[in-house]
Every structure is written in structure tokens, then in C-alpha cells.
Design a protein around this motif. Structure first.
Motif, short mmCIF file in Angstrom:
data_model
loop_
_atom_site.label_atom_id
_atom_site.label_comp_id
_atom_site.label_asym_id
_atom_site.label_seq_id
_atom_site.Cartn_x
_atom_site.Cartn_y
_atom_site.Cartn_z
N LEU A 47 0.82 -1.21 0.00
CA LEU A 47 0.00 0.00 0.00
C LEU A 47 0.86 1.26 0.00
CD1 LEU A 47 -2.85 1.26 0.22
CD2 LEU A 47 -2.60 1.14 2.71
N VAL A 48 1.90 1.27 0.83
CA VAL A 48 2.80 2.43 0.88
C VAL A 48 3.54 2.59 -0.44
CG1 VAL A 48 4.81 3.41 2.05
CG2 VAL A 48 3.02 2.30 3.38
N LEU A 49 3.97 1.48 -1.04
CA LEU A 49 4.67 1.55 -2.32
C LEU A 49 3.77 2.07 -3.43
CD1 LEU A 49 6.72 -1.78 -2.28
CD2 LEU A 49 7.63 0.54 -2.21
N ALA A 50 2.47 1.82 -3.32
CA ALA A 50 1.53 2.27 -4.35
C ALA A 50 1.20 3.75 -4.24
CB ALA A 50 0.25 1.45 -4.30
N PHE A 53 4.54 9.36 -3.82
CA PHE A 53 5.21 10.11 -2.76
C PHE A 53 5.17 11.61 -3.00
CE2 PHE A 53 9.28 12.22 -1.75
CZ PHE A 53 9.13 12.30 -0.38
N LEU A 54 5.50 12.04 -4.22
CA LEU A 54 5.60 13.46 -4.50
C LEU A 54 4.26 14.16 -4.36
CD1 LEU A 54 7.37 15.82 -5.39
CD2 LEU A 54 6.91 15.20 -7.76
N ILE A 55 3.20 13.54 -4.86
CA ILE A 55 1.87 14.15 -4.78
C ILE A 55 1.42 14.26 -3.33
CG2 ILE A 55 -0.55 13.85 -5.41
CD1 ILE A 55 0.37 12.57 -7.99
N ILE A 56 1.67 13.20 -2.54
CA ILE A 56 1.26 13.24 -1.14
C ILE A 56 2.07 14.28 -0.37
CG2 ILE A 56 1.26 11.89 1.00
CD1 ILE A 56 0.50 9.47 -0.60
N ALA A 57 3.36 14.40 -0.67
CA ALA A 57 4.18 15.41 0.00
C ALA A 57 3.71 16.82 -0.36
CB ALA A 57 5.64 15.23 -0.38
N GLY A 80 9.55 22.55 9.61
CA GLY A 80 9.69 22.04 8.25
C GLY A 80 10.68 20.90 8.16
N VAL A 81 11.80 21.02 8.87
CA VAL A 81 12.79 19.95 8.86
C VAL A 81 12.22 18.67 9.47
CG1 VAL A 81 15.02 19.23 9.80
CG2 VAL A 81 14.75 21.54 8.88
N ALA A 82 11.51 18.81 10.59
CA ALA A 82 10.93 17.64 11.26
C ALA A 82 9.87 16.98 10.39
CB ALA A 82 10.33 18.04 12.61
N MET A 83 9.05 17.78 9.70
CA MET A 83 8.02 17.21 8.84
C MET A 83 8.63 16.46 7.65
SD MET A 83 4.98 17.63 10.04
CE MET A 83 5.78 17.16 11.58
N LEU A 84 9.70 17.01 7.08
CA LEU A 84 10.37 16.31 5.98
C LEU A 84 10.95 14.98 6.46
CD1 LEU A 84 12.25 18.98 3.84
CD2 LEU A 84 10.29 17.59 3.20
N ILE A 85 11.59 14.99 7.61
CA ILE A 85 12.15 13.75 8.16
C ILE A 85 11.05 12.72 8.38
CG2 ILE A 85 13.30 12.74 10.16
CD1 ILE A 85 14.88 15.35 10.42
N ALA A 86 9.91 13.16 8.94
CA ALA A 86 8.81 12.24 9.21
C ALA A 86 8.24 11.67 7.91
CB ALA A 86 7.72 12.96 10.01
N ILE A 87 8.05 12.51 6.90
CA ILE A 87 7.50 12.03 5.64
C ILE A 87 8.46 11.05 4.97
CG2 ILE A 87 6.87 12.75 3.30
CD1 ILE A 87 5.68 15.27 4.49
N PHE A 88 9.75 11.38 4.96
CA PHE A 88 10.72 10.46 4.37
C PHE A 88 10.74 9.13 5.11
CE2 PHE A 88 13.45 14.20 2.71
CZ PHE A 88 12.61 14.31 1.61
N ALA A 89 10.65 9.17 6.43
CA ALA A 89 10.67 7.93 7.21
C ALA A 89 9.43 7.09 6.95
CB ALA A 89 10.79 8.26 8.71
N VAL A 90 8.28 7.73 6.82
CA VAL A 90 7.03 6.99 6.60
C VAL A 90 7.03 6.30 5.24
CG1 VAL A 90 4.55 7.30 6.22
CG2 VAL A 90 5.64 8.37 8.19
N PHE A 91 7.62 6.94 4.23
CA PHE A 91 7.60 6.38 2.89
C PHE A 91 8.89 5.65 2.52
CE2 PHE A 91 4.25 9.53 2.57
CZ PHE A 91 3.31 8.90 1.76
N GLY A 92 9.90 5.69 3.35
CA GLY A 92 11.19 5.13 2.97
C GLY A 92 11.55 3.80 3.59
N TRP A 93 10.68 3.21 4.38
CA TRP A 93 11.03 1.99 5.10
C TRP A 93 10.73 0.71 4.31
CZ3 TRP A 93 7.01 -1.40 5.79
CH2 TRP A 93 5.72 -0.87 5.68
N THR A 94 10.02 0.82 3.20
CA THR A 94 9.49 -0.37 2.54
C THR A 94 10.59 -1.27 1.96
OG1 THR A 94 9.17 1.01 0.57
CG2 THR A 94 7.27 0.70 2.01
N SER A 95 11.58 -0.68 1.32
CA SER A 95 12.63 -1.50 0.71
C SER A 95 13.43 -2.25 1.78
CB SER A 95 13.55 -0.63 -0.14
OG SER A 95 14.15 0.40 0.64
N THR A 96 13.71 -1.57 2.90
CA THR A 96 14.43 -2.24 3.99
C THR A 96 13.60 -3.36 4.58
OG1 THR A 96 15.57 -0.17 4.50
CG2 THR A 96 15.61 -1.88 6.18
N ALA A 97 12.30 -3.14 4.74
CA ALA A 97 11.42 -4.18 5.30
C ALA A 97 11.39 -5.41 4.41
CB ALA A 97 10.02 -3.61 5.49
#
Length: 220
Positions: A47-50, A53-57, A80-97
Motif C-alpha cells: 500500500l505504501v509503495l503504491a 510520494f511526490l503528490i502526497i508530500a 519544516g525539517v521535522a516534517m520532511l524527516i517524518a515524511i521520508f521515514a514513513v515512505f522510505g522503510w518499505t525496501s528495507t522491510a
């Protein structure tokens, strides 16, 4: 440029740490437990991969700013920095998982895992004392390759004005402001662009070298 480098590395490393920790945790749990737990985590990963990312951001960042600060309030740089970190973390974990899940599935039937299970080891001991120490090499490689990905993503979002304010030093905002001086002062856009290229290339080469060094099957 020095301050922009600091901002980019802070966001990239923080997001890489959070996304790697989340991906490792979910991947280990899904790979070891299997069954419906694996099915649910795999479904969430798909679901996260689908999600685009850019549109949601683009939609999420202004919404969060209006939700917490309104139209007239000044938005702190840290927000702004914290929100970017949070968004990247939410969408960036899938490949590692997915990587960790595959590694754990291959290891969970090994003899040392069966021996630990027969001796009465708990779930936490099995996950973080038996399985995780045997897959740290691919996790480290995935972390090193996630950093340049977040550097370029932060620069792209900052270039189009998403996440960081004009007061926050950033390569993306620096390149955006330099477009008006492209003919009169090309160094204004050249140096931050070359710096981003050098950063991404360096981390990618480091990740490839790390993978070759930690892979026992690679030829050295």
C-alpha cells in the motif's frame, strides 16, 4: 553552501535512521512470525509503495502547516525539517522491510534458530539476539544507499518550495533562487548542483564498496 550541506545531511541521516529502524522491525517480525502477521505487513508495504510520494508530500506539507500554524503565523525552521524527516521515514522503510523479511525467512529454519527456540528463548531474544545480528550487513548497505536518496528528495522538494522555508539554508532553495542569475552568475547554480552530485555519488560508491566488502561471495 556549508549551511545548506548541514541541513541536507541532517534530514537525510535522520530520515535514514528512522526508516531503517522501522523497516528492520517490521521486516524481522513479518519474516519470523509469518502467517497473518506477514500478510498484514506485506499488504501495508504494498500500500505504501503504491502511494505517489511526490503528490502526497505536495498535499500534506501545506495542510500540516495550516493545521498547526495558520496562514499568518511564521513557521519555524525546525517544523519544516521535522516534517520532511517524518515524511521520508514513513515512505522510505518499505525496501528495507522487504530486504530484512527475505533474509529472516531464509534464516528462521537454520539450526541455531531451532536450537534457541528449543531452549525456550522468547520472541524478543529470537528476533534481536539470534536473527538480527546475522543480517546486519545488508541492513548497513541499505542504510548507506538510503542517505543519497533522501538528499536528492529533500533538494527536489525544497526546489519547488515544499517543506523548507526561504529562511532555511538548503541546496534546493539555493538552486531555485539562482535561476534568476543563471546568465549573469552561473557559479550560483553550478556549485550547489555539483555539491549535490558529489554527495550522491560518494554515498552510492560507498554503499557499493560496503556491499562488496561485506558480501562473502563477492570477488575481491
Amino acid at each position: 553552501m556549508v549551511y545548506g550541506l548541514r541541513t541536507s545531511l541532517l534530514i537525510a541521516f535522520s530520515a535514514a535512521v528512522l526508516s531503517t529502524a522501522l523497516g528492520v522491525t517490521l521486516g524481522v517480525v513479518a519474516g519470523y512470525l509469518g502467517g497473518w502477521v506477514d500478510a498484514v505487513i506485506t499488504w501495508i508495504t504494498d500500500l505504501v509503495l503504491a502511494m505517489p510520494f511526490l503528490i502526497i508530500a505536495l498535499a500534506l506539507m501545506p495542510t500540516l502547516v495550516l493545521r498547526f500554524y495558520g496562514e499568518r503565523d511564521a513557521v519555524p525552521e525546525a517544523f519544516g525539517v521535522a516534517m520532511l524527516i517524518a515524511i521520508f521515514a514513513v515512505f522510505g522503510w518499505t525496501s528495507t522491510a522487504r530486504l530484512v523479511r527475505g533474509q529472516v525467512i531464509a534464516l528462521r529454519e537454520r539450526e541455531f534458530v531451532e536450537a534457541a527456540r528449543a531452549s525456550g528463548a522468547g520472541l524478543g531474544h529470537m528476533l534481536f539476539r539470534q536473527l538480527l545480528p546475522n543480517i546486519w550487513a545488508p541492513i548497513l548497505v541499505a542504510f548507506s544507499l538510503a542517505v543519497p536518496q533522501f538528499i536528492t528528495s529533500e533538494a527536489a522538494l525544497a526546489f519547488i518550495g515544499v517543506g523548507l522555508t526561504d529562511e532555511t539554508p538548503s541546496f534546493g532553495r539555493m538552486i531555485y533562487r539562482s535561476l534568476d542569475y543563471l546568465q549573469t552568475d552561473p557559479a550560483y547554480v553550478f556549485f550547489p548542483g555539483v555539491t549535490i552530485f558529489a554527495l550522491v555519488l560518494a554515498f552510492n560508491l560507498f554503499g557499493d564498496a560496503l556491499r562488496d566488502a561485506l558480501d562473502p561471495k563477492s570477488s575481491r
